[in-house]
Design a protein around this motif. Structure first.
Motif, PDB file in Angstrom:
ATOM      1  N   GLY A   7       0.933  -1.246   0.137  1.00 48.96           N
ATOM      2  CA  GLY A   7       0.072   0.019   0.021  1.00 48.96           C
ATOM      3  C   GLY A   7       0.664   1.204  -0.159  1.00 48.96           C
ATOM      4  O   GLY A   7       2.018   1.257   0.226  1.00 48.96           O
ATOM      5  N   SER A  11      -0.697   4.453   4.825  1.00 46.91           N
ATOM      6  CA  SER A  11      -1.867   3.863   4.826  1.00 46.91           C
ATOM      7  C   SER A  11      -2.230   3.030   5.668  1.00 46.91           C
ATOM      8  O   SER A  11      -3.504   2.459   5.713  1.00 46.91           O
ATOM      9  CB  SER A  11      -1.994   3.017   3.318  1.00 46.91           C
ATOM     10  N   THR A 130      -5.322   0.635   0.988  1.00 45.32           N
ATOM     11  CA  THR A 130      -5.264   2.025   0.340  1.00 45.32           C
ATOM     12  C   THR A 130      -6.121   2.917   1.523  1.00 45.32           C
ATOM     13  O   THR A 130      -6.845   2.539   2.292  1.00 45.32           O
ATOM     14  CB  THR A 130      -5.954   1.970  -0.923  1.00 45.32           C
ATOM     15  N   ALA A 131      -6.052   4.175   1.157  1.00 47.23           N
ATOM     16  CA  ALA A 131      -7.016   5.209   1.852  1.00 47.23           C
ATOM     17  C   ALA A 131      -6.724   6.435   1.024  1.00 47.23           C
ATOM     18  O   ALA A 131      -5.483   6.480   0.418  1.00 47.23           O
ATOM     19  CB  ALA A 131      -6.523   5.553   3.250  1.00 47.23           C
ATOM     20  N   SER A 132      -7.676   7.489   0.980  1.00 49.73           N
ATOM     21  CA  SER A 132      -7.287   8.714   0.177  1.00 49.73           C
ATOM     22  C   SER A 132      -6.360   9.378   0.929  1.00 49.73           C
ATOM     23  O   SER A 132      -5.829   9.270   1.845  1.00 49.73           O
ATOM     24  CB  SER A 132      -8.596   9.427   0.371  1.00 49.73           C
ATOM     25  N   ILE A 183      -8.313  -5.704  -1.896  1.00 53.29           N
ATOM     26  CA  ILE A 183      -8.208  -4.442  -1.605  1.00 53.29           C
ATOM     27  C   ILE A 183      -8.786  -4.021  -0.643  1.00 53.29           C
ATOM     28  O   ILE A 183     -10.047  -4.339  -0.513  1.00 53.29           O
ATOM     29  CB  ILE A 183      -8.726  -3.411  -3.060  1.00 53.29           C
ATOM     30  N   ASP A 185     -10.016  -0.854   1.859  1.00 53.24           N
ATOM     31  CA  ASP A 185      -9.903   0.660   1.626  1.00 53.24           C
ATOM     32  C   ASP A 185     -10.162   1.125   3.138  1.00 53.24           C
ATOM     33  O   ASP A 185     -11.288   0.803   3.618  1.00 53.24           O
ATOM     34  CB  ASP A 185     -11.124   1.351   0.609  1.00 53.24           C
ATOM     35  N   THR A 186      -9.211   1.709   3.707  1.00 53.07           N
ATOM     36  CA  THR A 186      -9.418   1.968   5.133  1.00 53.07           C
ATOM     37  C   THR A 186      -9.780   3.525   5.311  1.00 53.07           C
ATOM     38  O   THR A 186      -9.727   3.956   6.632  1.00 53.07           O
ATOM     39  CB  THR A 186      -8.038   1.688   5.879  1.00 53.07           C
ATOM     40  N   SER A 187     -10.242   4.039   4.321  1.00 57.04           N
ATOM     41  CA  SER A 187     -10.466   5.590   4.632  1.00 57.04           C
ATOM     42  C   SER A 187     -11.322   5.943   5.713  1.00 57.04           C
ATOM     43  O   SER A 187     -11.522   6.908   6.449  1.00 57.04           O
ATOM     44  CB  SER A 187     -11.173   6.155   3.282  1.00 57.04           C
TER      45      SER A 187
END
Ligand code: DC
Length: 210
Positions: A7, A11, A130-132, A183, A185-187
Motif C-alpha cells: 500500500g 496507509s 489504500t486510503a485517500s 483491496i 480501503d481504510t478511509s
C-alpha cells in the motif's frame, strides 16, 4: 503462512502488519525500514542518494537487528528511501533478505510496496491497503502531533502525493496491487476496524474461499 501487505505511504499497512502478525503468531517485517536504512547509511557516508555503488553496498551490509526504528521513521528518512528504492540494483540487493525472512517458519507478514507482486508472488494471502491521500495526511499529522512534532497538514499532503507519484511511476517494482490482492480501503475505518476486515480476508482465504 505468508501474508503480503502492500500500500501507499501512511496507509496504515505497518500497524496492520504488526497486529496481523501478533494475531496469527507470525513474524513481521516492515520492508520500508530496509529502504530507509539504506538511504540513511548513504547519507551518513556523505554520498548522494543516487550513488548506485554506495547504495548497493549499504543494502548488502544491512543488519535489521541493529535498526533504530524511531530514527528511521522520520519524514526525511522516508523521502530519502523513496529515492534509493527506485534504484533497481538496490531492490535486487534486498530481495534475498526479504524472501529468506518470509520463508522461515512459522511464516511471516511482510509489508511494503512490492511484496505481493515481486517479493512473495506466491504469498498465501495478499492485501492491498489504500486510503485517500487526504485521510492519510490527516493520520500522519495526528501521529506527528502525538509525538510532540509540528505538523503542517497541507505540506504533508503534498509530500504524500509526491511520494505516491514516485513510488507508482518508477519502472522497477512500482506500487500496484497484485492481480490476486484483496483491496482494503481504510478511509472510513479505525485500526480495530482495519484489523477485523483483514482477519476476515485472511481466514476466508485460508479456508479456501475467496
Ligand atoms: O512504507 P515506507 O513509507 O516506510 O517506505 C519508505 C519508502 O521505501 C517508500 O517511499 C517506498 C520504498 N519502499 C519500496 O519501494 N518497497 C518496499 N517494499 C517498501 C518501501
Amino acid at each position: 503462512m505468508i501474508i503480503a501487505i502492500d500500500g501507499p505511504a501512511a496507509s496504515g499497512k505497518g500497524t496492520l502488519g504488526k497486529r496481523l502478525a501478533a494475531h496469527y503468531g507470525l513474524r513481521h517485517l516492515d520492508t520500508g525500514l530496509l529502504y530507509r536504512a539504506v538511504a540513511q547509511a548513504v547519507l551518513e557516508s556523505g554520498h548522494a542518494l543516487d550513488d548506485v555503488a554506495r547504495a548497493v553496498a549499504a543494502a548488502q551490509a544491512l543488519d535489521p537487528t541493529q535498526f533504530d526504528e524511531a530514527a528511521l521513521k522520520s519524514h526525511a528518512a522516508g523521502e530519502a528511501a523513496s529515492v534509493v528504492s527506485a534504484i533497481p540494483e538496490v531492490r535486487a540487493a534486498l530481495l534475498r533478505l526479504q524472501q529468506d525472512f518470509a520463508a522461515a517458519p512459522p511464516g511471516a507478514v511482510l509489508d511494503g510496496r512490492d511484496i505481493g507482486t515481486v517479493i512473495c508472488p506466491h504469498a498465501d494471502v495478499k492485501i492491498f491497503v489504500t486510503a485517500s491521500s487526504e485521510v492519510r495526511a490527516k493520520r500522519r499529522a495526528i501521529e506527528m502531533r502525538r509525538l510532540g512534532q509540528i505538523a503542517d497538514e497541507a505540506a504533508i499532503l503534498a509530500d504524500i502525493r509526491r511520494r505516491d507519484e514516485r513510488d507508482s511511476k518508477r519502472t522497477v517494482a512500482p506500487l500496484k496491487p497484485a492481480p490476486d490482492a484483496h483491496i482494503l480501503d481504510t478511509s472510513d475505518l479505525d485500526i480495530d476496524g482495519v484489523l477485523r476486515h483483514a482477519i476476515a480476508i485472511v481466514d476466508k482465504a485460508r479456508s479456501g474461499a475467496r
